[in-house]
Design an enzyme around this catalytic site. Sequence first.
Site, PDB file in Angstrom:
ATOM      1  N   LYS A 186       0.811  -1.221   0.264  1.00  0.00           N
ATOM      2  CA  LYS A 186       0.141   0.528   0.478  1.00  0.00           C
ATOM      3  C   LYS A 186       0.940   1.205   0.445  1.00  0.00           C
ATOM      4  CE  LYS A 186       0.869   1.407   4.311  1.00  0.00           C
ATOM      5  NZ  LYS A 186       1.332   2.987   5.401  1.00  0.00           N
ATOM      6  N   ASP A 223      -2.960  -0.695  10.257  1.00  0.00           N
ATOM      7  CA  ASP A 223      -3.553  -0.541   8.667  1.00  0.00           C
ATOM      8  C   ASP A 223      -3.318  -2.221   8.583  1.00  0.00           C
ATOM      9  OD1 ASP A 223      -1.822   1.378   8.964  1.00  0.00           O
ATOM     10  OD2 ASP A 223      -0.252   1.060   8.191  1.00  0.00           O
TER      11      ASP A 223
END
Length: 284
Positions: free
Chosen positions: A14, A139
């Site tokens: 990401k 996350d």
Amino acid sequence: MSSIPLQGWPAPAKLNLFLHITGRRADGYHLLQSVFQFLDYGDTLDFALRDDGQVLRAQALADVPPQQDLTVRAALALKHATAYPGGVEISVHKRLPMGGGLGGGSSDAATTLRVLNRLWGLDLTLDELAALGLSLGADVPVFVHGIAAWAEGVGEHLQVVDIAEPVYLVVNPGVSVATGIIFNDPQLTRDCKPVKICDFISGAVTNVCEPVVRMRYPEIAQALDWLMEKAGNARLTGTGGCAFAHFADAAQAHDIAKQLPSAWQGFVAKGCNCSPLHTRLSAY
């Protein structure tokens, strides 16, 4: 038990396209605003089901004891939450650097949760898996949901966003950054005024960790400066240590990647609003 494959499951990287800190909770966790977008590049996981109830990793990761390995912790959390009697052996084929700000460990954990949920026939919802994931790392929920998102809170409040999917060049100068060191630095800005999605779209955002990371890690500062000179844009992802630049033209990204200093590593990848993991799971 599901008939989905056991091997080749993506755990994508990401990028934090920006990162602001708007405050701090009483427990010390920082309140964030960020946009997460996935890349079509990352680690790959294989799973071997076991009947003896053991959760094992097939190979050791440097400096990561088994009890701290996020894939093992994710599998155990899922097993304990559902009282599932079986086990698994997990192989992680690493491409994402540790401490690079690309979410490698969190993505590995999310892939473990989502794939084992199917392999073990557990039928937990995405929200239930995300709640388990949050106990492993802030996350993890965004990787579980698998859709590019505007994130707030400690990263658990997610709003789907539909944004451009450019080509990125990600540069890794070979420095591992511990998130805790950056978040505990007294120079870190923690009082950003809350912004809205329109501010992100207009470019009126930044990564507040970058000044601290630049000060502590001159190699990362050099990578950011190099990218800015070559591409005209550069930003830190998360707390570092990777920098990235966006391109409309993939050929230009590859051309600049060929110019990387020999001491650095890098890769070109496409931004994805739908995680490659989410896409593959949807096929079964």
